[in-house]
Design an enzyme around this catalytic site. Structure first.
Site: not given
Length: 622
Positions: A408, A420
């Site tokens: 993702k 992230k």
């Protein structure tokens, strides 16, 4: 060696048998008229010959085996033991006895002894496989086995070893033409997969065992669908990677699980390479109570670290994995630390006191919809928390730092994915000037992790449905938790510094197909017993995930399941500004400010619009 009562009984029986063999050799040689002088020779040497045989048999281990499981290896041991024993007896008689045995008697002695000793050992196994294998009426289930290979033989043996309490194998199905009309361990091959329904009906089969642990997921799915039409209960031999990962103690027959339908290949670890950086080392795992973190701890223990430090914020999950490791790995020094990675001072205190050499950073907020509703928490945990652990790893001279990342993070459309991606950039920027080898490992969804679709679907099925899917075309990459953890450990061994490792995720899977499979595996029928409803794509979600940006591309590594992404340009000043902004304002940042700040660091970051409804929410899943 020590002899128990059973061994002593066997020695007594062998004493009788070898003397009976000697007498039989003389009897056959002289057709019943044995000369008196040979009686005297036997009388003077019987005690010595018996002791020689017993000594040789004990040396070859004939008194410390479980003969009910005897196989070709035990038969070979008997052959060599009798050969050495007979040769020794003949030599002793040649030098000590008044007259030596005739050559024919020596050969007959060897043949009869081999037959008698072998027969005494294998009689139990022969009776078990013949006389005792007769099906008892009304007790065993009638079982059909799919696969006439090694796993099929193992399934037959499992059933036989249980005295058919778990079922009686009436036949085997295999697609190989050369195996048709043959028998495997006495069980006939009755046809190919197209004959399953016919065989089940004609032989009153109650249970089918799929014994093809190395078959790809689509083959297992086809077999499962064929078996479901027959109405028999379906079971399976587990995949071999489950055995080596410690998920199962033995290759036991069990119910078919969703993992079997994915057909993920076994992970082959370079044991020496992995042990080279973990054995005898102090290893720290953040997020150690989570799905990936706890499995990482289990895998790390296989390589005997000097100390394993479990770091986590939730005391209950850390307590659970601590108790498990202390029970299963009593020789590993397990240390627990309850801390929040956002607490920089506590992180530094722990690192300076315990001095880890290898760090696996698995702590993160991962749930997309939750982080869309709480974006400031994603920034604090995934960005500031990662920055804290990574910078302190650099300050305390950690050798290797491995960040657990996600697919993702690629072309992110969610707050979680963008944070992230920033975490990946943080460790790459630190690697430029640090002695620590900083790497990230990027992979997709793991089956069975907390909050993932599989546990959610199971709960919905248990309640009678409906099973909710966001969109009929939603697809994701999936791998099992042990598989992901093993590849992460392997990637850490390959770290040179600055890499983003990409794990081979195989083929993407439609979420609705997973829902259908789970409903069928639960013994229910889609749209009859359990409905599937579409609820619409949630904020931040994409129909499909990617593992690479267009600019990255990959290069292969020496491991066939691990690749390396080519690095993108990173603006270190923008990253530092973002980290500082979150430190200063954190919980007070508005959503607009968060999206704007992430957009400056993660080029192309764009939030998808809100929830999209699918027309006719209860549309058929077919």
């Amino acid at each position: 060696m020590k002899f128990n009562q059973k061994s002593l009984a066997l020695m007594l029986i062998d004493s009788v048998l070898v003397n009976l063999a000697a007498f039989g050799g003389f009897y056959l040689r002289f057709e019943g008229n044995i000369p008196q002088e040979y009686f005297l020779t036997y009388y003077h040497t019987a005690w010595a010959g018996t002791l020689i045989y017993l000594f040789v048999f004990s040396v070859f281990g004939l008194y410390n085996r479980l003969w009910q499981y005897a196989s070709i290896n035990e038969l070979i041991s008997i052959f060599f033991a009798v050969t050495v024993g007979t040769s020794s007896v003949v030599l002793v008689i040649y030098f000590l006895a008044p007259m030596r045995y005739p050559n024919t008697v020596a050969v007959l002695l060897w043949l009869i002894t081999t037959f008698l000793i072998g027969g005494s050992r294998f009689i139990g196994r022969i009776l078990q496989d013949t006389v005792f294998s007769v099906q008892l009426p009304g007790i065993p289930k009638r079982v059909l086995i799919l696969g006439a290979g090694d796993a099929g033989a193992l399934a037959v043996r499992e059933l036989k070893n249980s005295n058919y309490k778990e079922g009686y194998p009436i036949g085997i199905i295999d697609d190989a033409p050369e195996k048709q009309k043959l028998k495997l361990m006495g069980i006939p091959v009755l046809g190919t997969r197209k004959d399953i329904t016919r065989v089940v009906k004609s032989h009153n089969v109650e249970e089918i065992i799929i014994a093809m642990p190395s078959a790809p997921g689509d083959v297992i799915r086809d077999m499962t669908e064929l078996c479901e039409k027959s109405g028999a209960v379906i079971k399976i031999m587990p995949g071999i990677y489950n055995y080596f990962s410690g998920q199962v103690d033995t290759l036991k027959i069990r119910q078919v699980e969703i993992e079997d339908l994915l057909g993920r290949d076994q992970v082959n670890l370079d044991i020496e390479e992995v042990a080279g950086y973990l054995a005898g080392e102090t290893v720290l795992v953040t997020g150690a109570g989570g799905s990936i973190g706890s499995e990482l701890c289990r895998q790390i223990c296989r390589f005997k670290p000097e100390k394993l430090i479990l770091v986590g914020r939730g005391e209950n999950s850390i307590f659970d994995i601590e108790q498990e490791l202390r029970s299963d790995c009593p020789n590993i020094n397990v240390v627990t630390e309850i801390l929040d990675v956002k607490d920089r001072e506590k992180v530094e205190l722990v690192f300076r006191r315990l001095k880890p050499g290898v760090v696996f950073h698995a702590a993160a907020h991962k749930h997309v919809p939750l982080m869309e509703r709480n974006p400031e928490e994603a920034l604090k945990n995934n960005i500031v928390g990662t920055n804290n652990v990574a910078e302190i790893s650099d300050l305390t001279k950690v050798k290797t730092f491995v960040l657990i990342s996600t697919d993702k993070a690629i072309n992110p459309t969610s707050i979680m994915g963008a944070t992230k991606r920033v975490a990946e950039m943080i460790i790459q920027s630190l690697d430029w000037h640090s002695q620590t080898r900083f790497v990230a490992v990027r992979f997709g969804n793991v089956l069975g992790s907390r909050g993932s679709v599989i546990p959610t679907f199971k709960k919905q099925i248990a309640k009678g449905g409906p099973v909710t899917v966001t969109h009929p075309e939603m697809v994701r990459f999936f791998m099992t938790i042990p598989e992901a953890a093993q590849l992460v450990v392997q990637a850490g061994a390959m770290a040179q510094g600055g890499e983003i490792f990409i794990l081979d995720m195989g083929k993407p899977v439609k979420i609705v197909d997973l829902a259908r499979d789970l409903i069928r595996l639960s013994g229910l029928e889609v749209d009859v017993d359990i409905k599937i409803e579409y609820t619409g794509i949630r904020p931040g979600e994409k129909l499909y995930e990617e593992l690479l940006t267009a600019e990255e591309g990959t290069t292969s590594t020496r491991h066939q399941r691990i690749f390396v992404a080519k690095p993108n340009a990173i603006d270190v000043l923008e990253i530092e500004s973002l980290v500082q902004l979150v430190r200063e304002r954190g919980s007070y940042l508005t959503r607009e400010e968060i999206v704007e700040a992430l957009g400056h660091v993660v080029r192309g970051f764009q939030q998808l619009p809100g929830k999209k409804k699918v027309e006719n929410m209860s549309v058929s899943a077919r």
